[in-house]
Design an enzyme around this catalytic site. Structure first.
Site, PDB file in Angstrom:
ATOM      1  N   VAL A  83      34.743  28.899  36.978  1.00  0.00           N
ATOM      2  CA  VAL A  83      33.275  28.844  37.121  1.00  0.00           C
ATOM      3  C   VAL A  83      32.972  28.208  38.473  1.00  0.00           C
ATOM      4  O   VAL A  83      33.499  27.139  38.796  1.00  0.00           O
ATOM      5  CB  VAL A  83      32.625  27.979  36.018  1.00  0.00           C
ATOM      6  CG1 VAL A  83      31.106  28.155  36.039  1.00  0.00           C
ATOM      7  CG2 VAL A  83      33.175  28.309  34.647  1.00  0.00           C
TER       8      VAL A  83
ATOM      9  N   ASN B 226      42.726  40.196  45.986  1.00  0.00           N
ATOM     10  CA  ASN B 226      41.913  39.356  46.897  1.00  0.00           C
ATOM     11  C   ASN B 226      42.287  37.888  46.795  1.00  0.00           C
ATOM     12  O   ASN B 226      42.597  37.230  47.790  1.00  0.00           O
ATOM     13  CB  ASN B 226      40.428  39.475  46.533  1.00  0.00           C
ATOM     14  CG  ASN B 226      39.873  40.831  46.840  1.00  0.00           C
ATOM     15  OD1 ASN B 226      40.152  41.385  47.893  1.00  0.00           O
ATOM     16  ND2 ASN B 226      39.107  41.384  45.915  1.00  0.00           N
TER      17      ASN B 226
ATOM     18  N   LYS C 287      38.632  34.376  33.809  1.00  0.00           N
ATOM     19  CA  LYS C 287      37.766  33.754  32.787  1.00  0.00           C
ATOM     20  C   LYS C 287      38.052  34.272  31.391  1.00  0.00           C
ATOM     21  O   LYS C 287      37.395  33.868  30.430  1.00  0.00           O
ATOM     22  CB  LYS C 287      36.292  34.033  33.120  1.00  0.00           C
ATOM     23  CG  LYS C 287      35.854  33.542  34.472  1.00  0.00           C
ATOM     24  CD  LYS C 287      35.120  34.606  35.263  1.00  0.00           C
ATOM     25  CE  LYS C 287      35.280  34.408  36.745  1.00  0.00           C
ATOM     26  NZ  LYS C 287      34.997  35.611  37.522  1.00  0.00           N
TER      27      LYS C 287
ATOM     28  N   LYS D  70      31.086  32.750  32.102  1.00  0.00           N
ATOM     29  CA  LYS D  70      30.968  31.442  32.761  1.00  0.00           C
ATOM     30  C   LYS D  70      30.101  30.481  31.957  1.00  0.00           C
ATOM     31  O   LYS D  70      30.439  29.303  31.821  1.00  0.00           O
ATOM     32  CB  LYS D  70      30.411  31.630  34.170  1.00  0.00           C
ATOM     33  CG  LYS D  70      31.424  32.289  35.102  1.00  0.00           C
ATOM     34  CD  LYS D  70      30.783  32.674  36.402  1.00  0.00           C
ATOM     35  CE  LYS D  70      31.802  33.186  37.388  1.00  0.00           C
ATOM     36  NZ  LYS D  70      31.195  33.869  38.527  1.00  0.00           N
TER      37      LYS D  70
ATOM     38  N   ALA E 293      33.929  29.228  41.301  1.00  0.00           N
ATOM     39  CA  ALA E 293      35.020  29.472  42.269  1.00  0.00           C
ATOM     40  C   ALA E 293      35.581  28.160  42.835  1.00  0.00           C
ATOM     41  O   ALA E 293      35.848  28.059  44.021  1.00  0.00           O
ATOM     42  CB  ALA E 293      34.531  30.389  43.388  1.00  0.00           C
TER      43      ALA E 293
ATOM     44  N   ASP F 272      30.274  38.817  33.464  1.00  0.00           N
ATOM     45  CA  ASP F 272      30.936  37.723  34.193  1.00  0.00           C
ATOM     46  C   ASP F 272      30.173  36.409  33.981  1.00  0.00           C
ATOM     47  O   ASP F 272      30.783  35.367  33.729  1.00  0.00           O
ATOM     48  CB  ASP F 272      31.000  38.091  35.684  1.00  0.00           C
ATOM     49  CG  ASP F 272      31.664  37.000  36.502  1.00  0.00           C
ATOM     50  OD1 ASP F 272      32.881  36.808  36.344  1.00  0.00           O
ATOM     51  OD2 ASP F 272      30.968  36.330  37.283  1.00  0.00           O
TER      52      ASP F 272
ATOM     53  N   GLY G 186      34.347  34.357  46.464  1.00  0.00           N
ATOM     54  CA  GLY G 186      35.107  34.574  47.699  1.00  0.00           C
ATOM     55  C   GLY G 186      36.547  34.149  47.490  1.00  0.00           C
ATOM     56  O   GLY G 186      36.824  33.168  46.790  1.00  0.00           O
TER      57      GLY G 186
HETATM   58  N1  LIG Z   1      36.660  37.114  43.853  1.00  0.00           N
HETATM   59  C1  LIG Z   1      36.129  35.951  43.557  1.00  0.00           C
HETATM   60  O1  LIG Z   1      35.267  35.420  44.261  1.00  0.00           O
HETATM   61  C2  LIG Z   1      36.564  35.233  42.334  1.00  0.00           C
HETATM   62  C3  LIG Z   1      37.444  35.803  41.450  1.00  0.00           C
HETATM   63  N2  LIG Z   1      37.806  35.144  40.339  1.00  0.00           N
HETATM   64  C4  LIG Z   1      38.747  35.775  39.444  1.00  0.00           C
HETATM   65  O2  LIG Z   1      39.988  35.956  40.111  1.00  0.00           O
HETATM   66  C5  LIG Z   1      40.719  37.007  39.453  1.00  0.00           C
HETATM   67  C6  LIG Z   1      41.295  37.935  40.508  1.00  0.00           C
HETATM   68  O3  LIG Z   1      40.261  38.564  41.220  1.00  0.00           O
HETATM   69  P1  LIG Z   1      40.604  39.534  42.455  1.00  0.00           P
HETATM   70  O4  LIG Z   1      41.694  38.936  43.258  1.00  0.00           O
HETATM   71  O5  LIG Z   1      39.322  39.865  43.086  1.00  0.00           O
HETATM   72  O6  LIG Z   1      41.165  40.802  41.682  1.00  0.00           O
HETATM   73  P2  LIG Z   1      42.044  42.000  42.297  1.00  0.00           P
HETATM   74  O7  LIG Z   1      41.744  43.196  41.464  1.00  0.00           O
HETATM   75  O8  LIG Z   1      41.891  42.066  43.763  1.00  0.00           O
HETATM   76  O9  LIG Z   1      43.556  41.529  41.998  1.00  0.00           O
HETATM   77  C7  LIG Z   1      44.083  41.462  40.706  1.00  0.00           C
HETATM   78  C8  LIG Z   1      45.589  41.374  40.822  1.00  0.00           C
HETATM   79  O10 LIG Z   1      46.135  41.197  39.513  1.00  0.00           O
HETATM   80  C9  LIG Z   1      47.293  42.019  39.396  1.00  0.00           C
HETATM   81  N3  LIG Z   1      47.605  42.246  37.988  1.00  0.00           N
HETATM   82  C10 LIG Z   1      46.920  42.973  37.092  1.00  0.00           C
HETATM   83  N4  LIG Z   1      47.573  42.958  35.904  1.00  0.00           N
HETATM   84  C11 LIG Z   1      48.674  42.181  36.075  1.00  0.00           C
HETATM   85  C12 LIG Z   1      49.764  41.788  35.243  1.00  0.00           C
HETATM   86  N5  LIG Z   1      49.824  42.172  33.968  1.00  0.00           N
HETATM   87  N6  LIG Z   1      50.739  40.993  35.764  1.00  0.00           N
HETATM   88  C13 LIG Z   1      50.687  40.597  37.056  1.00  0.00           C
HETATM   89  N7  LIG Z   1      49.685  40.944  37.894  1.00  0.00           N
HETATM   90  C14 LIG Z   1      48.701  41.731  37.405  1.00  0.00           C
HETATM   91  C15 LIG Z   1      46.919  43.270  40.175  1.00  0.00           C
HETATM   92  O11 LIG Z   1      48.077  44.022  40.502  1.00  0.00           O
HETATM   93  C16 LIG Z   1      46.271  42.620  41.401  1.00  0.00           C
HETATM   94  O12 LIG Z   1      47.264  42.216  42.317  1.00  0.00           O
HETATM   95  C17 LIG Z   1      39.725  37.662  38.493  1.00  0.00           C
HETATM   96  O13 LIG Z   1      39.974  37.204  37.201  1.00  0.00           O
HETATM   97  C18 LIG Z   1      38.361  37.157  38.970  1.00  0.00           C
HETATM   98  O14 LIG Z   1      37.423  37.064  37.933  1.00  0.00           O
HETATM   99  C19 LIG Z   1      37.369  33.897  40.049  1.00  0.00           C
HETATM  100  C20 LIG Z   1      36.505  33.257  40.877  1.00  0.00           C
HETATM  101  C21 LIG Z   1      35.994  33.897  42.086  1.00  0.00           C
HETATM  102  N1  LIG Z   2      32.460  38.141  40.496  1.00  0.00           N
HETATM  103  C1  LIG Z   2      32.333  36.721  40.444  1.00  0.00           C
HETATM  104  C2  LIG Z   2      33.417  36.082  41.248  1.00  0.00           C
HETATM  105  C3  LIG Z   2      33.608  34.691  40.878  1.00  0.00           C
HETATM  106  O1  LIG Z   2      33.788  34.327  39.724  1.00  0.00           O
HETATM  107  C4  LIG Z   2      30.970  36.299  40.989  1.00  0.00           C
HETATM  108  O2  LIG Z   2      30.278  37.158  41.477  1.00  0.00           O
HETATM  109  O3  LIG Z   2      30.623  35.124  40.878  1.00  0.00           O
END
Ligand SMILES: NC(=O)C1=CN([C@@H]2O[C@H](COP(=O)(O)OP(=O)(O)OC[C@H]3O[C@@H](n4cnc5c(N)ncnc54)[C@H](O)[C@@H]3O)[C@@H](O)[C@H]2O)C=CC1
Ligand SMILES: N[C@@H](CC=O)C(=O)O
Length: 376
Positions: free
Chosen positions: A162, A25, A132, A235, A164, A231, A355
Site C-alpha cells: 500500500v 517493472n 497485494k 489496499k 508503494a 487494486d 512506480g
Molecule cells: N508498479 C507499481 O507502481 C507497483 C506495483 N506493485 C506490485 O508489484 C507487483 C509487480 O508489478 P510489476 O513489476 O509492474 O509487474 P510485471 O507484470 O511487470 O512483472 C511481473 C513479473 O512476475 C513474474 N511472474 C509471474 N508469475 C510468476 C511465477 N509464478 N513465478 C515467478 N515469477 C512470476 C513475471 O514473469 C514478471 O517478471 C504487482 O503485484 C503490483 O501490484 C506494488 C506497488 C507499486
Molecule cells: N497500480 C498501482 C501500483 C501500486 O500499487 C497503483 O496505481 O497504485
C-alpha cells in the site's frame, strides 16, 4: 504476526539469502538497486541466490544482480528447468549451513505465488511482497499468512503493498502499539489513478493516458485492475485489517470506473470489454464531462477510499480544491488517519504511491530490516 519493524544492526552476521520472484517493472528495479549496492554494507547484507520469473530462474551461491539484469536485457535464456522455475524449489535455493535469514521477495502479481506465502512463512522463511493478493483478498488467506508467520516465527514485509513503500501501514501499527484505536482512514491509494487525474485535461483521450501510465510502470500489469477499483479495494482491505477491522473483500463498496460508464449507457462492463479497449468510449465521455464540471468550480476528481464505522467504500469523488485530500501531484498517494490522539485533525501522510523505483526501495527497506535483525 511479526512485521518488519524491528531493527537490530549487528555487523559481521552472515548475509541474508534472498530469492527474487518477478523480474518485471518492479523486479528489475530491485535488481538495479541491489546492483548499485555492490561492494557496500547494504549489498553485503543481502545475498541474491535465486531470481525467477514466469519463464525460468537463475540460481547460484551468490548471483551478481547486474549480471542477472544484463541477462534480462539481452534476452539470454533463463533456465527453464522445472526444478528451478517451480515455486516448490525456491525454499531449497535458500537453504544453507549457517543461521542466516532466508527472504523471498515477491515482485509478481501472481496469485499462485501469493498462495505459497503461508507455506514459506511456516518454514521460517521471511516474505517481503509488493503483491497485494496475499493480505488484500480473502480473509482466509490473510489469516493463513498471520498464522503461518507466527508458527514459523517469520516476518511478512508488506510496506510495498500500500502506498508503494510509503510509511502507511507502519504508522497505523505504531499508533496502535502506542495505545490508539484507529477510528477512520481516508485517502488516495491508487498512484496510477492519481497520476491520471492530476494530468487529465479533458483534451487528450483518457485511454492514451492510461497507456502512458502503463508504460511508466504505474498501473497494474493489467490496467483494468486499476480502473475497476480492484487494486484500491485490496489496499483499503489491507489497511482496514491492519487497523483492526477484518473486512471481507465483498464488504468493500467499490465504484468501478468501468461500471460507472456502463451504468450511464446501459452497457455492462463485459459489454464494454468486448470492444477490447481498456477505456471504452462511454467512459471517455463520462470522464470528460466529470472533469469539465469539476474544473468549472475549481474542484478536482479524486478516487477516494474510506474506512469509517466498520465499513469501507471506494469511489470517484469531486473534491473542492481546499479539501485536505484534493492536493497532490504526480502519483501522490495521500492518507488521512483519525485515531485517539488524532481525533479532530488527522495524521496525513503523502508521497509518490506508484512506480518501480519507490516500490523496489520499499521492498528492499523491508528486506534490510529483516537482514539486520538477529535470526531467532
Ligand atoms: N508498479 C507499481 O507502481 C507497483 C506495483 N506493485 C506490485 O508489484 C507487483 C509487480 O508489478 P510489476 O513489476 O509492474 O509487474 P510485471 O507484470 O511487470 O512483472 C511481473 C513479473 O512476475 C513474474 N511472474 C509471474 N508469475 C510468476 C511465477 N509464478 N513465478 C515467478 N515469477 C512470476 C513475471 O514473469 C514478471 O517478471 C504487482 O503485484 C503490483 O501490484 C506494488 C506497488 C507499486
Ligand atoms: N497500480 C498501482 C501500483 C501500486 O500499487 C497503483 O496505481 O497504485
Amino acid at each position: 504476526m511479526q512485521h518488519d519493524q524491528g531493527v537490530n544492526p549487528t555487523p559481521s552476521k552472515p548475509s541474508a539469502r534472498v530469492a527474487l520472484l518477478g523480474t518485471g517493472n518492479v523486479g528489475k528495479a530491485v535488481l538495479d538497486r541491489l546492483a548499485a549496492w555492490t561492494g557496500t554494507p547494504r549489498g553485503a547484507s543481502l545475498a541474491l541466490v535465486h531470481a525467477g520469473n514466469s519463464r525460468g530462474a537463475l540460481r547460484a551461491g551468490r548471483l551478481c544482480p547486474a549480471d542477472v539484469r544484463r541477462r534480462l536485457l539481452d534476452g539470454s535464456p533463463w533456465h527453464a528447468d522445472p526444478v528451478l522455475a517451480n515455486l516448490s524449489g525456491v525454499a531449497d535455493a535458500l537453504a544453507g549451513n549457517d543461521p542466516a535469514h532466508r527472504i523471498i521477495i515477491d515482485a509478481t502479481a501472481s496469485s499462485e505465488v501469493a498462495d505459497n506465502h503461508p507455506r514459506w512463512l511456516a518454514q521460517g522463511i521471511h516474505v517481503v511482497t509488493a503483491c497485494k493478493l496475499g493480505l488484500g483478498t480473502t480473509l482466509e488467506r490473510w489469516q493463513a499468512i498471520h498464522d503461518a508467520a507466527a508458527h514459523g516465527n517469520a516476518r511478512y514485509g508488506d510496506s510495498a503493498t500500500v502506498g508503494a513503500g510509503l510509511p502507511l501501514l507502519r504508522n497505523i501499527r505504531d499508533l496502535q502499539a502506542g495505545g490508539d484505536t484507529i477510528h477512520a482512514i481516508a485517502g488516495v491509494l491508487s498512484g496510477s489513478l492519481a497520476w491520471l487525474f492530476n494530468h487529465y485535461d479533458g483534451k487528450k483521450p483518457f485511454s492514451e493516458m492510461v497507456d502512458e501510465a502503463r508504460q511508466a510502470g504505474y498501473t497494474e500489469p493489467d490496467p483494468r485492475e486499476d480502473l475497476t477499483g480492484d487494486d484500491v479495494r485490496r489496499k483499503i482491505l489491507i489497511l482496514a485489517r491492519a487497523a483492526g477491522v477484518p473486512l471481507a473483500s465483498d464488504e468493500v463498496e467499490v465504484e468501478s470506473l468501468l461500471d460507472l460508464a456502463g451504468r450511464e449507457t446501459g452497457q455492462d462492463r463485459h459489454g464494454a470489454r468486448r470492444d477490447d479497449s481498456v477505456v471504452p468510449p462511454p467512459l471517455e465521455a463520462l470522464l470528460q464531462r466529470r472533469h469539465r464540471d469539476a474544473a468549472a468550480r475549481g474542484a478536482q476528481l479524486r478516487y477516494i477510499a474510506r474506512l469509517q464505522n466498520g465499513g469501507a467504500t471506494v469511489r470517484l469523488e469531486t473534491l473542492d480544491a481546499t479539501h485536505p485530500l484534493a492536493s497532490g501531484a504526480g502519483t501522490d498517494n495521500k492518507l488521512a488517519i483519525w485515531s485517539d490522539r488524532y481525533r479532530d485533525q488527522p495524521l496525513v501522510i503523502q508521497g509518490p504511491g506508484a512506480g518501480a523505483e519507490v516500490t523496489a526501495a520499499g521492498l528492499l527497506d523491508d528486506a534490510l530490516r529483516i537482514a539486520r535483525s538477529t535470526p531467532d
